[in-house]
Design an enzyme around this catalytic site. Structure first.
Site, short mmCIF file in Angstrom:
data_model
loop_
_atom_site.label_atom_id
_atom_site.label_comp_id
_atom_site.label_asym_id
_atom_site.label_seq_id
_atom_site.Cartn_x
_atom_site.Cartn_y
_atom_site.Cartn_z
CD GLU A 160 -2.95 -1.12 2.27
OE1 GLU A 160 -2.99 -0.18 3.07
OE2 GLU A 160 -3.60 -2.17 2.40
N GLY A 265 1.76 -3.16 11.53
CA GLY A 265 0.28 -3.16 11.56
C GLY A 265 -0.21 -3.41 10.15
CB CYS A 268 -0.92 -7.82 4.81
SG CYS A 268 -2.00 -7.39 3.43
CE LYS A 329 2.43 0.43 3.39
NZ LYS A 329 3.15 -0.50 2.57
NE ARG A 336 -7.53 -2.73 5.90
CZ ARG A 336 -7.75 -3.32 4.72
NH1 ARG A 336 -8.65 -4.28 4.65
NH2 ARG A 336 -7.10 -2.98 3.64
P1 NAD Z 1 -10.39 -4.77 1.05
O1 NAD Z 1 -11.17 -5.02 2.28
O2 NAD Z 1 -9.76 -3.44 0.81
O3 NAD Z 1 -11.30 -5.07 -0.24
C1 NAD Z 1 -12.14 -6.17 -0.37
C2 NAD Z 1 -13.34 -5.76 -1.21
O4 NAD Z 1 -14.17 -6.91 -1.44
C3 NAD Z 1 -14.23 -4.72 -0.55
O5 NAD Z 1 -14.44 -3.63 -1.43
C4 NAD Z 1 -15.56 -5.48 -0.30
O6 NAD Z 1 -16.71 -4.64 -0.40
C5 NAD Z 1 -15.53 -6.50 -1.42
N1 NAD Z 1 -16.38 -7.67 -1.20
C6 NAD Z 1 -16.61 -8.36 -0.06
N2 NAD Z 1 -17.44 -9.39 -0.31
C7 NAD Z 1 -17.74 -9.36 -1.63
C8 NAD Z 1 -18.54 -10.15 -2.49
N3 NAD Z 1 -19.22 -11.20 -2.02
N4 NAD Z 1 -18.63 -9.81 -3.79
C9 NAD Z 1 -17.96 -8.72 -4.27
N5 NAD Z 1 -17.17 -7.93 -3.50
C10 NAD Z 1 -17.06 -8.25 -2.20
O7 NAD Z 1 -9.28 -5.91 0.99
P2 NAD Z 1 -7.84 -5.85 0.32
O8 NAD Z 1 -6.92 -5.07 1.19
O9 NAD Z 1 -8.00 -5.48 -1.11
O10 NAD Z 1 -7.42 -7.37 0.45
C11 NAD Z 1 -8.00 -8.40 -0.34
C12 NAD Z 1 -7.16 -9.65 -0.17
O11 NAD Z 1 -5.83 -9.42 -0.68
C13 NAD Z 1 -6.96 -10.12 1.27
O12 NAD Z 1 -6.89 -11.50 1.29
C14 NAD Z 1 -5.61 -9.54 1.63
O13 NAD Z 1 -4.96 -10.28 2.63
C15 NAD Z 1 -4.86 -9.66 0.32
N6 NAD Z 1 -3.77 -8.70 0.16
C16 NAD Z 1 -3.91 -7.40 0.57
C17 NAD Z 1 -2.86 -6.51 0.38
C18 NAD Z 1 -2.96 -5.09 0.84
O14 NAD Z 1 -1.92 -4.43 0.91
N7 NAD Z 1 -4.14 -4.57 1.14
C19 NAD Z 1 -1.66 -6.95 -0.22
C20 NAD Z 1 -1.57 -8.27 -0.64
C21 NAD Z 1 -2.63 -9.14 -0.44
#
Ligand code: NAD
Length: 461
Positions: A160, A265, A268, A329, A336
């Site tokens: 991020e 924090g 992830c 960060k 979160r």
């Molecule tokens: P997030 O919470 O920002 O986004 C998830 C999205 O999914 C939300 O907009 C939510 O409304 C939507 N959603 C939930 N249920 C749904 C459904 N049934 N149909 C359609 N949309 C739906 O999450 P994120 O930070 O993007 O993380 C997603 C995944 O990627 C997680 O497993 C996380 O661990 C992983 N990840 C995150 C990062 C990061 O830096 N944020 C980096 C690598 C991996």
């Protein structure tokens, strides 16, 4: 290529926009209608540098659309990415309800006319999830032989704050699938981002799933290790900054991710360490290193509090404390699991009046702290009459502030620096009391001399 991204949060939105940027037709699907409405108007609901311009350009050029209805997007797309939340359940394991729920939905949408599909998991998920996604889809099919599909694991490594750059110029792209057909399609999709073919790492689904957890757990380990070294430095009169440089110059160790602070924090590291701990225990192995990484981090989030108590005493009633930085960060509004949360909550519990500033996370912070704290758009405004400043996020704009203005504004010029962004000697020369992490010898001040200078205030340089 025609691509559907289910979940338009940090991961899904960045991926969808970057795939549109390289010429693909992308449909983003999200259950949150407000998010879909904002995205369709070209508004990015999160803070991510460079994303909004790219979103607007690709919307205008017709390569990007958003909908709340998977049934609309599904028939058009051959590649379907799942970028859904996998939050920790009560026992620390990754909660797969969103991923498996959408997998079942996909199964219900599959039919003879839909053609070949690849379901690609971008979410961070436990080993074996690809099989569970395949089973969930199959459980909804009446005639599985008529609906060809593959499931692949393609974990996301974006950071991020640098997510667009990470997606457009990735270190590596891990493609976990034993299906050659799916492999070929995914390599074709990612080719425009790749400088060399070696950056594609092709593997089986399980290895890909574990690679993601292993990467985050290793980075978290580096952080907790350095935080432990910082604690030792404080106790032994060494300077962690010098130790960091001393070890970071060894190629085998590397200079990155060796900065001590108030702990990791974000969405992830905490949840991924927890989930891997759970996976280890479930498979009959106690991951002792990971358990220690988590324990050190939980303590580290509160590392400034005893240092503050040593200065103010246990009660903060009548004290006005400024906090710079709330996001977990810099360059993100993500709070979160941010270490700022337990610190601010503890300051409030001890009776302090808390004045906060963050360059971009103020709206998110209001959802966390409500009316319990006072929000300031300008960082200096938070300092007026303050009995101390706590730095919780190392935003660039905090690195070279106007110290004389700060001193004039504050009632008591003391800084508790949770990110070690200032030079202890310089701060002392400027007339600040300065408390940081693992650098309390203040560059050359011997422990004995320091204890004479600040005996009642351990940690004050
Ligand atoms: P997030 O919470 O920002 O986004 C998830 C999205 O999914 C939300 O907009 C939510 O409304 C939507 N959603 C939930 N249920 C749904 C459904 N049934 N149909 C359609 N949309 C739906 O999450 P994120 O930070 O993007 O993380 C997603 C995944 O990627 C997680 O497993 C996380 O661990 C992983 N990840 C995150 C990062 C990061 O830096 N944020 C980096 C690598 C991996």
């Amino acid at each position: 290529m025609k691509v559907c991204v289910v979940g338009t949060g940090y991961v899904g939105l960045v991926l969808g926009v970057c795939l549109a940027e390289t010429g693909n037709d992308v449909i983003g699907v999200d259950i949150d209608p407000k998010k879909v409405a904002r995205l369709s108007k070209g508004e990015v609901p999160i803070y991510e540098p460079g994303l909004e311009e790219m979103l607007q350009r690709n919307l205008a050029e017709g390569r990007l659309r958003f909908t709340t209805d998977l049934a609309v997007a599904y028939p058009e797309c051959e590649l379907i990415f799942l970028a859904l939340p996998t939050p920790p359940g009560a026992d620390g394991s990754a909660d797969l309800q969103y991923v498996l729920g959408v997998a079942r939905q996909i199964g219900r949408l599959m039919n003879r006319q839909s053609g070949y599909k690849v379901i690609i998991n971008k979410s961070t998920v436990p080993v074996g999830t690809s099989d569970r996604v395949r089973d969930a889809i199959m459980s909804e099919l009446d005639r599985p032989d008529e609906c060809p599909f593959d499931v692949a694991s393609n974990p996301e490594f974006l950071k991020e704050g640098a997510a667009v750059q990470d997606c457009m110029v990735p270190d590596r792209v891990v493609i976990g699938t034993r299906s050659e057909r799916a492999q070929v399609l995914l390599k074709e999709l990612y080719q425009p981002f790749m400088r060399t073919d070696e950056r594609f790492l092709l593997m089986d689904e399980r290895s890909a799933e574990l690679t993601k957890y292993a990467a985050n757990a290793f980075l978290a380990t580096k952080i907790s290790f350095m935080n432990e070294m910082a604690t030792l430095c404080d106790l032994l009169g060494a300077d962690v900054d010098l130790v960091r440089k001393g070890i970071g110059s060894d190629d085998r160790i590397g200079a990155k991710f060796l900065f001590p602070g108030t702990g990791y924090g974000g969405s992830c590291f905490p949840k991924d360490v927890k989930a891997l701990l759970h996976t280890g225990r479930e498979s009959g192995h106690e991951p002792r290193i990971l358990a220690a990484v988590e324990a050190v981090n939980n303590e580290q989030k509160r590392v400034l509090l005893p240092k503050m108590e040593a200065f103010y005493g246990p009660s903060l009633v009548g004290k006005r404390i400024a906090v710079w930085g709330l996001a977990f960060k810099p360059k993100t509004d993500d709070m979160r699991e941010a270490p700022s949360i337990p610190v601010v909550q503890e300051l409030l519990r001890r009776g302090a009046e808390v004045h906060v500033h963050d360059p971009v996370a103020m709206e998110v912070a209001e959802g966390v702290f409500g009316e319990a704290v006072t929000y300031h758009e300008a960082n200096y405004d938070a300092l007026e009459g303050a009995d101390g400043l706590v730095v919780m996020t190392e935003w660039n704009e905090f690195r070279r502030p106007d110290f004389s203005r700060m001193k004039a504004l504050m009632r008591t010029p003391i800084i508790f620096d949770g990110r070690n962004i200032y030079d202890p000697k310089r701060m002392r020369d400027l007339g600040f009391d300065y408390v940081c992490i693992g650098r309390n010898t203040a560059h050359g001040l011997a422990p004995a001399a320091q204890s004479a200078a600040g005996a009642a205030q351990p940690g004050v340089a």
